[in-house]
Design an enzyme around this catalytic site. Sequence first.
Site, short mmCIF file in Angstrom:
data_model
loop_
_atom_site.label_atom_id
_atom_site.label_comp_id
_atom_site.label_asym_id
_atom_site.label_seq_id
_atom_site.Cartn_x
_atom_site.Cartn_y
_atom_site.Cartn_z
N HIS A 121 9.32 -1.26 3.06
CA HIS A 121 8.45 -1.14 4.33
C HIS A 121 8.20 -2.30 4.80
O HIS A 121 7.31 -2.40 5.95
CB HIS A 121 7.08 -0.69 3.64
ZN LIG Z 1 7.59 4.86 -2.28
#
Ligand SMILES: [Zn+2]
Length: 309
Positions: A121
């Site tokens: 992320h």
């Molecule tokens: Zn995850």
Amino acid sequence: MLPFKVVYSPGYDLNLGPHVFPSQKFRMIAEKLLADGIAIPENFIEPEPAADADILGVHTAEWTRKMKNGRLTLSEIMKLEVPYSPELAAACWLAAGGTILAAQEALTDGFGSNIGGGFHHAYPGHGEGFCAIHDVAVAIRRLQADGKIKKAIVVDTDVHHGNGTAAIFADDDSVFTLSIHQLNNYPAYKPPSNVDLDMADCTEDAEYLGALFPAVIKALDEFEPDMLFYVGGADPYLEDQLGGLSLTMRGLQERDRGVFYEARKRNIPVVTTLAGGYAKKVEDTVQIHVNTIEAAKEIAGEFPPQVHL
Ligand SMILES: [Zn+2]
């Protein structure tokens, strides 16, 4: 013993205490690999922290500097969802160094496993969702810069979409990104990967594997990557607290084995990283990650490395 190296450092543990991210899992996986006789101590190697130059191959100078000096804004810390500490920064640099090392080892052994990393992320200029530094992207850019690989594929099986990976490589034809994830879950905005497999809530083993394997085969055949980076999330598990898919432990290991099989059948080196896992019982998360290494061991036995001299 394992026919490849596992990369691990005690420095991966952030000692976050009761946080939903179980950072003690790294140590527990290393211990369980030994306790179950899957690995022996000689299989383990310790990484050095990545060099700043490697981090800067992916991340902006501003974000790199902020992570080093701790001057994150309140909103940046809230987005990251883990408290900032110098130990966090050190662990991120170590995890990136770990994925670089695992990739270097995979060149000769066919597999290299980082018992950490998979921080998919992280964006070039900010961190989010427990991910500050994108270790996989750092490793890809480093191996490309060293002339060890030209093209890489990232196969991301974490239950959450690989948004950072997709954003980093959006305009980079040398990296193919494939993410299989729960559609109705974090992150809200999912920048497009080369292939996004959006799974409905409560998807079970057969449907999930039926979507994943043909997509992986097609990508490997058409893109012909020099290396496969596996982001092996434990969180598609049916007991996961942050995931809404319904895979069994057996299904998850079949997932790992299937991806590794297709890559090694084509003599593509495989680098494994961990990513998320938030089962109610941390032991389940640990078992799923251990099963990934066990699957790699099995496939490694089937396809010994063909070293190019
Ligand atoms: Zn995850």
